[in-house]
Design a protein around this motif. Structure first.
Motif, PDB file in Angstrom:
ATOM      1  N   THR A 182       0.854  -1.194   0.000  1.00 30.18           N
ATOM      2  CA  THR A 182       0.000   0.000   0.000  1.00 30.18           C
ATOM      3  C   THR A 182       0.879   1.230   0.000  1.00 30.18           C
ATOM      4  N   VAL A 183       0.512   2.224  -0.784  1.00 32.64           N
ATOM      5  CA  VAL A 183       1.199   3.517  -0.685  1.00 32.64           C
ATOM      6  C   VAL A 183       0.211   4.541  -0.123  1.00 32.64           C
ATOM      7  N   ILE A 184       0.659   5.237   0.928  1.00 25.88           N
ATOM      8  CA  ILE A 184      -0.161   6.274   1.561  1.00 25.88           C
ATOM      9  C   ILE A 184       0.431   7.626   1.183  1.00 25.88           C
ATOM     10  N   VAL A 235      -8.619  -8.566   0.182  1.00 26.17           N
ATOM     11  CA  VAL A 235      -8.757  -7.151  -0.200  1.00 26.17           C
ATOM     12  C   VAL A 235      -7.417  -6.439  -0.060  1.00 26.17           C
ATOM     13  N   MET A 236      -6.965  -5.765  -1.133  1.00 27.71           N
ATOM     14  CA  MET A 236      -5.747  -4.979  -1.012  1.00 27.71           C
ATOM     15  C   MET A 236      -6.036  -3.517  -1.356  1.00 27.71           C
ATOM     16  N   VAL A 237      -5.800  -2.655  -0.400  1.00 34.57           N
ATOM     17  CA  VAL A 237      -5.906  -1.215  -0.642  1.00 34.57           C
ATOM     18  C   VAL A 237      -4.539  -0.787  -1.165  1.00 34.57           C
ATOM     19  N   SER A 238      -4.466  -0.404  -2.441  1.00 32.26           N
ATOM     20  CA  SER A 238      -3.134  -0.149  -3.000  1.00 32.26           C
ATOM     21  C   SER A 238      -2.663   1.287  -2.815  1.00 32.26           C
ATOM     22  N   GLU A 239      -3.600   2.246  -2.689  1.00 35.61           N
ATOM     23  CA  GLU A 239      -3.176   3.650  -2.656  1.00 35.61           C
ATOM     24  C   GLU A 239      -4.211   4.503  -1.920  1.00 35.61           C
ATOM     25  N   ILE A 240      -3.738   5.363  -1.012  1.00 37.52           N
ATOM     26  CA  ILE A 240      -4.664   6.298  -0.349  1.00 37.52           C
ATOM     27  C   ILE A 240      -4.035   7.687  -0.334  1.00 37.52           C
ATOM     28  N   LEU A 241      -4.750   8.655  -0.874  1.00 40.81           N
ATOM     29  CA  LEU A 241      -4.345  10.066  -0.822  1.00 40.81           C
ATOM     30  C   LEU A 241      -5.254  10.751   0.192  1.00 40.81           C
ATOM     31  N   VAL A 242      -4.657  11.347   1.226  1.00 42.10           N
ATOM     32  CA  VAL A 242      -5.464  12.000   2.282  1.00 42.10           C
ATOM     33  C   VAL A 242      -4.977  13.427   2.455  1.00 42.10           C
ATOM     34  N   MET A 243      -5.864  14.376   2.212  1.00 41.43           N
ATOM     35  CA  MET A 243      -5.438  15.778   2.309  1.00 41.43           C
ATOM     36  C   MET A 243      -6.381  16.572   3.206  1.00 41.43           C
ATOM     37  N   PRO A 244      -5.878  17.664   3.768  1.00 33.23           N
ATOM     38  CA  PRO A 244      -6.786  18.570   4.477  1.00 33.23           C
ATOM     39  C   PRO A 244      -7.797  19.150   3.478  1.00 33.23           C
ATOM     40  N   ARG A 245      -8.974  19.444   3.966  1.00 33.07           N
ATOM     41  CA  ARG A 245     -10.012  20.015   3.094  1.00 33.07           C
ATOM     42  C   ARG A 245      -9.553  21.313   2.461  1.00 33.07           C
ATOM     43  N   SER A 246      -8.691  22.068   3.193  1.00 32.82           N
ATOM     44  CA  SER A 246      -8.274  23.386   2.690  1.00 32.82           C
ATOM     45  C   SER A 246      -7.056  23.322   1.768  1.00 32.82           C
TER      46      SER A 246
END
Ligand code: NJP
Length: 248
Positions: A182-184, A235-246
């Motif tokens: 997984t890449v975060i 199940v493999m979650v391969s990528e998650i992009l998490v950003m602040p709303r702003s």
């Protein structure tokens, strides 16, 4: 995977995202191996994990740029627990600067830690996971591993590298060795990460009153890591992009 009694190594566990991830995974019952250079911070965290979650963690003082030491550290983990189920490949630094300042030592450090250090940890864990035919490697990249920006060139280069590497790892390791990857990709997070910045022009741009960016908390990223690593086997979650709303 169900995290109860799984052995998970976290690099860069002495602060920020690594520390928050340790707290999350300990709450789920994982056995943790905490790695970083600041041993006293790791010892403090280990005590906290014991007090709050009755988790007995292993503390390893480690500079991820020392290839021999990294390989030895993973050997020691295998000797202690007999297996390694997860690696949160998180250690990193971000002394960003404009290229014409020629802060070449800082360029070197980013490449050595963010890219080579991360690769050494993969080299340390891969033989163990291959022999097990199971495991999960979570690489911490960045939104800067997807988009470039002035001042971020070398950091961008390292994090684009981590994102590309993660995709190739998934293709190589998942079908044949049952190792999930997984890449975060965090956006701005309030941690100690900006403390290594020495370029005054960059610092001034961060501190401008017009900069309305409200960063996330480290635990916001820790929850993404927890989500990715605790999925059912198929199940493999391969990528998650998490950003602040702003954040643009
Ligand atoms: O930063 P910080 P974060 N050997 O400074 C360790 C990415 N990210 O939690 O050795 C071993 O609190 C250092 O430990 P120590 C970022 O690129 C963040 O935000 O004791 N460990 C500390 O525990 C990085 O990959 C943001 O000094 C070494 C940890 O690394 C990851 O998130 C945004 C080391 C850094 O913790 C965690 O960073 C984004 C070495 N040579 C990506 N050098 C953000 N915060 O905004 C450093 O897109 N460490």
């Amino acid at each position: 995977m169900k995290l109860k009694d799984k052995v998970v190594v976290i690099t860069g566990a002495s602060s920020g995202i690594g520390e928050a991830t340790a707290m999350r995974l300990a709450a789920d019952g994982a056995k943790l191996v905490l790695m970083a250079r600041r041993e006293e911070r790791l010892q403090y965290l280990a005590q906290k994990l014991m007090d709050e979650h009755q988790t007995d963690s292993m503390v390893v003082k480690l500079d991820v740029t020392d290839r021999a030491a990294v390989l030895e550290a993973f050997e020691a983990v295998k000797k202690t627990y007999g297996r390694i189920d997860g690696l949160i490949n998180n250690a990193g630094l971000m002394p960003v600067s404009f290229l014409d300042k020629l802060k070449i030592d800082e360029w070197d450090r980013m490449i050595d830690v963010n890219l080579k250090g991360l690769l050494y940890c993969i080299a340390g864990v891969l033989p163990v996971m291959k022999a097990q035919q199971s495991g999960h490697i979570v690489n911490i990249s960045s939104v800067a591993g997807r988009r470039v920006g002035p001042g971020f060139a070398v950091y961008n280069a390292t994090k684009f590298g981590v994102t590309a590497l993660s995709e190739a790892m998934r293709m190589e390791l998942t079908p044949t060795m049952n190792i999930k990857v997984t890449v975060i990709e965090p956006g701005a997070v309030a941690t100690e990460l900006t403390q290594t910045i020495t370029d005054k022009d960059i610092l001034d741009s961060f501190n401008k009153p017009s900069n309305s960016l409200k960063p996330l908390e480290a635990d916001d990223i820790a929850r993404s890591i927890q989500y990715a690593i605790s999925q059912p086997d198929e199940v493999m979650v391969s990528e998650i992009l998490v950003m602040p709303r702003s954040q643009m």
